[in-house]
Design an enzyme around this catalytic site. Sequence first.
Site, PDB file in Angstrom:
ATOM      1  N   GLU A   1       6.681 -21.974   7.359  1.00 47.69           N
ATOM      2  CA  GLU A   1       7.329 -20.737   8.380  1.00 47.69           C
ATOM      3  C   GLU A   1       8.662 -22.317   9.025  1.00 47.69           C
ATOM      4  O   GLU A   1       8.912 -21.407  10.266  1.00 47.69           O
ATOM      5  CB  GLU A   1       5.974 -20.040   9.266  1.00 47.69           C
ATOM      6  CG  GLU A   1       5.863 -21.707  10.237  1.00 47.69           C
ATOM      7  CD  GLU A   1       4.688 -21.121  10.857  1.00 47.69           C
ATOM      8  OE1 GLU A   1       4.761 -21.421  12.221  1.00 47.69           O
ATOM      9  OE2 GLU A   1       4.101 -20.204  10.727  1.00 47.69           O
TER      10      GLU A   1
ATOM     11  N   GLU B   1       0.634  -0.997   0.329  1.00 39.71           N
ATOM     12  CA  GLU B   1       0.164   0.078  -0.410  1.00 39.71           C
ATOM     13  C   GLU B   1       0.921   0.952   0.158  1.00 39.71           C
ATOM     14  O   GLU B   1       0.429   2.550  -0.013  1.00 39.71           O
ATOM     15  CB  GLU B   1      -0.864   0.300   1.765  1.00 39.71           C
ATOM     16  CG  GLU B   1      -2.108  -1.146   1.114  1.00 39.71           C
ATOM     17  CD  GLU B   1      -2.814  -0.747   2.686  1.00 39.71           C
ATOM     18  OE1 GLU B   1      -2.630  -0.627   2.974  1.00 39.71           O
ATOM     19  OE2 GLU B   1      -4.100  -1.704   1.791  1.00 39.71           O
TER      20      GLU B   1
END
Length: 317
Positions: free
Chosen positions: A120, A89
């Site tokens: 992960e 953004e």
Amino acid sequence: MSSWQSLLDLASPTEERNPATEDLDTLPAAELTARILEADAAVITAVQSLSAPLAALVEDCVAAIAAGGTVHYVGAGTSGRLAVLDAAELPPTFNVGPDHFTAHLAGGPRAMVVAGEGAEDSAEDGAALVREQCGPRDVVIGLAASGRTPYVGGALTAAREKGLVTALIAANPQAPLADLADHALLADVGPEVVTGSTRMKAGTAQKLLLNALSTATMVRLGKTYSNLMIDMRASNQKLRARSVRMLVQASGAAPEHAAEVLEEAEGSIRVALVALLAGAEVPAARDAAAARPPDPSRAGDPAGIRAAVALLTEARR
């Protein structure tokens, strides 16, 4: 010790049961949503307590970017997806590229829309991305709700080995990875409404911290005048209207005049604003803005707008 016991010992506060929600499945929708939102309200207090360490991290990020470095977010699961969202953004909002902030999600881009939580567990993958993609002036920020994710730990370890500034954003006050961080932002949000669902309070805390971190960094780098985003990319009709509105709000000019100046400035809100505030022609405003570029060391005016206006005002005397 059994392997199961070892796994159970890895628990963080986010894995504990919340005594306030043990009757969750018995509640009607109205009480259920009220209980969830009541729990969320506590997140604000937890995050506000981290204002000082967050400010210190902002200053390191500002220094790194000003020196040509990049801030790297590294995370997995919800934490990593929130990091991708924050980094994505910034370009349209502040007209910056991925050389300012970039995000690395365990499992790659596909993990953004299809959960691949097993990714992960690879500390080596995290370390490899830092060794291969981080430069000498970069900052590495790990995001892990539990504060112990191996992928994040590998990245922070490699960053330390390269002498980079490191940070950890977690929801575990006793996060094991905090020892690898120059800046440890450990939000004490307590157990989740749904046990272990860190997309809830832990995720909200991380989103708030990311919002504050990236926004404060951009402001300090001179990407706003007052609270107006003067380098925004006006890529659609709504944003073009916002550009004119911001010029009107900042200068008091009539909308028609603001739009004309913005067009003459080829869409540069920064140049148009200098012209309007100084009552100057656009070419002169462009030169003044170039002569007083953004500078985070310029106290009270990192964007350089006030300095550019003063330059034009003095030139007319």
